[in-house]
Motif scaffolding. Structure first.
Motif, PDB file in Angstrom:
ATOM      1  N   SER A 140      -2.342 -44.128 -53.270  1.00  0.00           N
ATOM      2  CA  SER A 140      -2.038 -42.702 -53.126  1.00  0.00           C
ATOM      3  C   SER A 140      -3.274 -41.899 -52.746  1.00  0.00           C
ATOM      4  O   SER A 140      -4.355 -42.114 -53.299  1.00  0.00           O
TER       5      SER A 140
ATOM      6  N   ASP B 159      -3.832 -39.114 -53.744  1.00  0.00           N
ATOM      7  CA  ASP B 159      -4.202 -38.382 -54.944  1.00  0.00           C
ATOM      8  C   ASP B 159      -5.211 -39.145 -55.796  1.00  0.00           C
ATOM      9  O   ASP B 159      -5.684 -38.625 -56.818  1.00  0.00           O
ATOM     10  N   THR B 160      -5.542 -40.378 -55.395  1.00  0.00           N
ATOM     11  CA  THR B 160      -6.619 -41.105 -56.068  1.00  0.00           C
ATOM     12  C   THR B 160      -7.943 -40.951 -55.324  1.00  0.00           C
ATOM     13  O   THR B 160      -8.940 -41.554 -55.731  1.00  0.00           O
TER      14      THR B 160
ATOM     15  N   GLU C 184      -2.163 -30.284 -60.494  1.00  0.00           N
ATOM     16  CA  GLU C 184      -1.851 -31.665 -60.124  1.00  0.00           C
ATOM     17  C   GLU C 184      -3.116 -32.470 -59.837  1.00  0.00           C
ATOM     18  O   GLU C 184      -3.084 -33.699 -59.826  1.00  0.00           O
ATOM     19  N   GLY C 185      -4.227 -31.778 -59.607  1.00  0.00           N
ATOM     20  CA  GLY C 185      -5.484 -32.473 -59.367  1.00  0.00           C
ATOM     21  C   GLY C 185      -6.324 -32.658 -60.619  1.00  0.00           C
ATOM     22  O   GLY C 185      -7.409 -33.256 -60.547  1.00  0.00           O
TER      23      GLY C 185
ATOM     24  N   LEU D 205      -9.497 -34.000 -52.598  1.00  0.00           N
ATOM     25  CA  LEU D 205      -8.044 -33.902 -52.549  1.00  0.00           C
ATOM     26  C   LEU D 205      -7.585 -32.877 -51.525  1.00  0.00           C
ATOM     27  O   LEU D 205      -8.359 -32.030 -51.077  1.00  0.00           O
TER      28      LEU D 205
ATOM     29  N   LEU E 236      -4.713 -30.307 -51.956  1.00  0.00           N
ATOM     30  CA  LEU E 236      -3.714 -29.752 -52.869  1.00  0.00           C
ATOM     31  C   LEU E 236      -3.024 -28.517 -52.296  1.00  0.00           C
ATOM     32  O   LEU E 236      -2.301 -27.822 -53.026  1.00  0.00           O
TER      33      LEU E 236
ATOM     34  N   ASN F 213      -9.621 -28.344 -54.434  1.00  0.00           N
ATOM     35  CA  ASN F 213      -9.681 -29.639 -53.758  1.00  0.00           C
ATOM     36  C   ASN F 213     -10.979 -30.378 -54.085  1.00  0.00           C
ATOM     37  O   ASN F 213     -11.057 -31.596 -53.903  1.00  0.00           O
TER      38      ASN F 213
ATOM     39  N   ILE G 285      -0.338 -43.221 -60.708  1.00  0.00           N
ATOM     40  CA  ILE G 285      -0.242 -42.493 -59.442  1.00  0.00           C
ATOM     41  C   ILE G 285       0.098 -43.432 -58.286  1.00  0.00           C
ATOM     42  O   ILE G 285       0.824 -43.059 -57.356  1.00  0.00           O
TER      43      ILE G 285
ATOM     44  N   ARG H 207       0.483 -27.040 -53.349  1.00  0.00           N
ATOM     45  CA  ARG H 207       0.821 -27.593 -54.655  1.00  0.00           C
ATOM     46  C   ARG H 207       0.051 -26.853 -55.741  1.00  0.00           C
ATOM     47  O   ARG H 207      -0.970 -26.221 -55.484  1.00  0.00           O
TER      48      ARG H 207
END
Length: 612
Positions: free
Chosen positions: A363, A365-366, A379-380, A370, A372, A315, A359, A375
């Motif tokens: 989001s 995820d920006t 993805e990060g 993070l 995560l 993260n 993305i 997941r």
């Protein structure tokens, strides 16, 4: 800088959601590894002995595994006496694998495990001779982010460090290398011994075996590569010692003794991997003109940001990559000038904007920090961590000046050497050492928007490049109808970066006829530069320039670097007949790709409706 007012003992790192061992009170401290490499069966087999840092803290040791066969487990007491013990494997999880729980008697100080890997172990890529530059098979590992558990039972968390020693047996005509003190010549016995005295997390465990030769560049740097590749590699990386020296001038001494590069076969899924003492790099940066070596500067910078001070969990990945991108470009500026570094900044900012658009600007995820959990941490691994993280440091530089920021970063690396760092602890340190000493500085920095806000904050400094401005003028002439052949005089001194900027600036609606004229003038399709090819082929695919179709297929069959191949498959899928074409190429190319790449492409090319 003034003496630190930050107390690191007051910080408690969060449990790692991607490791069963993340919350375990018993931690490993040293690994003794013994492995035999079997190219026929595509397996590693042997033993790990984990020496424990605090064995009395609990009645069990928890390790991460995935697709491993655990054959026997023993505990060792302080005298080295072995006693069989019980163990259990938890239910399998598609991302995390299985928890290995080993019962610990009160006298246990170490755990000895006999095991073997699966032929399909995700970290391992087994290459046949025809997939290499020579005539021998090849093996390499890719442990980041959580794939170390697929080739050894370990506490696979970036926040847990250990030293290690290893004995590896390989076919007598092949050389073995690790992220450790390495041999520089073949041993006819096929047995190699390794030592890593500095503590590292599991994702920095690395192994490579192949027909390899070594060429020194200085008393602490050198190149390993297949014999056919070694001359080009030694030419390309001639500035390696200068890079190390430049990095030391910026942020303190190099702490890992040697800095060598291993040039891997083209199936390697990344540009580079910062394995300590032995950075793995893709041959796609062998451009012939040393114009793509910023990637090496990036991996070298990881020797401080990432390897020396490591993100506590995935993260917090931005703490590795944001600092590294900033550091990389400072190295390149030191060696090649501000104008060169400006091109890298502009290319990076362009990539960041594309990622945010892909993305979604709103989001989570920006965000830099993070969430995560649940997941795959891969993805990060986006431009957010790299380029938004760098942009935050550029913003801070603009507010306080380079000298203050450099002093802060240098002290940060020294203060937390060989330790893990999470976002909350870093922000505490940043405030104590910089922000709280100047009223209003945190507000001007807009720190919360950077770390826990979406997109790119409005106070990010704009990046421009005089050299790219000249490229834009050339593009303007092309748009006005100038024959591409007449543009050649303006391009004779262009670097790879200028060519990539030129290709990215081409109209997305060019005709195949115009592409043919461009190709006749500049020979893009037959370029030996992978960055140029990767920027050129989306145009040829989209606009139906059939003369490049064979080169596109050859590139996808030969190169496994995810940065290149994923956009090209996406470009194919955006054409009317692209799904069938992409699947046909992928069926042939897939054996050449590492699992990191196939994991993305399997999903991308799964059953989907054809375009109308």
């Amino acid at each position: 800088m003034t003496p630190s007012v930050f107390d690191p003992t007051a910080a408690t790192l969060p449990a790692d959601p991607h490791s069963y061992a993340g919350g375990s009170p018993v931690r490993v401290r040293h690994l003794a590894l013994a492995l035999a490499v079997d190219f026929d069966q595509h397996t590693l087999a042997g033993t790990v002995t984990w020496h424990l840092a605090n064995p009395g803290a609990a009645t069990e040791l928890v390790l991460d595994t995935r697709d491993l066969t655990i054959e026997a487990v023993e505990t060792l007491d302080a005298t080295g006496r072995a006693t069989p013990t019980t163990f259990t494997l938890g239910p399998p999880d598609a991302i995390l694998g299985q928890a290995l729980r080993v019962a610990l008697p009160p006298t246990a100080t170490a755990v000895h495990i006999r095991y073997r890997t699966a032929p399909h172990a995700a970290a391992l890529q087994w290459l046949a001779p025809e997939q290499t530059a020579g005539t021998e098979p090849f093996l390499f590992t890719q442990s980041q982010a959580i794939l170390a558990r697929t080739w050894l039972p370990c506490q696979d968390s970036p926040g847990i460090r250990f030293t290690y020693e290893a004995t590896v047996r390989v076919p007598a005509h092949l050389l073995a290398l690790m992220s450790a003190k390495n041999p520089q010549a073949l041993d006819p016995s096929g047995e190699y011994h390794f030592r890593m005295a500095q503590p590292i997390p599991a994702y920095l465990m690395a192994l490579a075996v192949g027909d390899l030769a070594f060429a020194p560049l200085s008393n602490r740097t050198g190149i390993y590569a297949e014999p056919a590749t070694l001359p080009a590699a030694t030419h390309e990386f001639a500035d390696l010692e200068n890079m190390v020296a430049a990095a030391e001038q910026l942020y303190g001494p190099y702490r890992w003794e040697r800095y060598d590069l291993l040039v891997l076969p083209p199936s390697f899924p990344f540009g580079g991997m910062e394995n300590p003492r032995l950075t793995f790099v893709t041959p796609t940066i062998l451009a012939g003109d040393r114009s793509l070596t910023s990637l090496v500067a990036h991996e070298l910078a990881h020797s401080w940001s990432g390897n020396l001070v490591t993100n506590g969990t995935w993260n917090d990945f931005w703490l590795n990559e944001g600092f590294t991108v900033y550091f990389e470009r400072r190295i390149m500026e030191h060696l090649y000038g501000r104008e060169y570094a400006d091109m890298l900044q502009v290319l990076g900012r362009t990539a960041l904007h594309h990622t945010i658009e892909e993305i979604g600007a709103a989001s989570p995820d920006t965000h830099l920090h993070l969430d995560l959990a649940g997941r795959d941490p891969d993805e990060g691994l986006t431009e957010i961590a790299y380029e938004k993280g760098c942009a935050l440091l550029l913003t801070l530089e603009a507010l306080i000046g380079r000298p203050r920021l450099d002093a802060f970063i240098k002290e940060y690396f020294a203060h937390f050497s060989f330790q893990a760092m999470d976002t909350a602890t870093f922000l505490h340190y940043l405030r104590a050492e910089l922000l709280d000493k100047e009223p209003g500085l945190e507000a001007r920095l807009n720190l919360a928007a950077w770390v826990d806000g979406p997109g790119l904050p409005p106070n990010a400094p704009n990046k421009t490049s005089d050299r790219f401005a000249a490229v834009d003028q050339t593009l303007g002439r092309l748009d006005l109808g100038t024959d591409p052949a007449d543009l050649r005089p303006a391009t004779t001194e262009w670097s790879s970066h200028e060519w990539v900027h030129f290709l990215h600036g081409l109209s997305p609606t060019l005709t195949a006829e115009i592409l043919a004229h461009l190709d006749e003038a500049f020979h893009f399709t037959t370029s030996g530069n992978a960055e140029i090819l990767a920027a050129w082929f989306p145009h040829t695919i989209r606009d139906g320039y059939a003369a490049a179709d064979g080169a596109v297929k050859k590139f996808l069959l030969h190169v496994g670097r995810r940065k290149f191949v994923v956009p090209l498959y996406q470009a194919l899928l955006a054409t009317p007949d692209g799904l069938a074409r992409a699947r046909a190429i992928y069926a042939e190319a897939r054996p050449n790709y590492h699992s990191v790449t196939t994991g993305t492409l399997d999903s991308l090319l799964a059953a989907r409706p054809a375009r109308d």
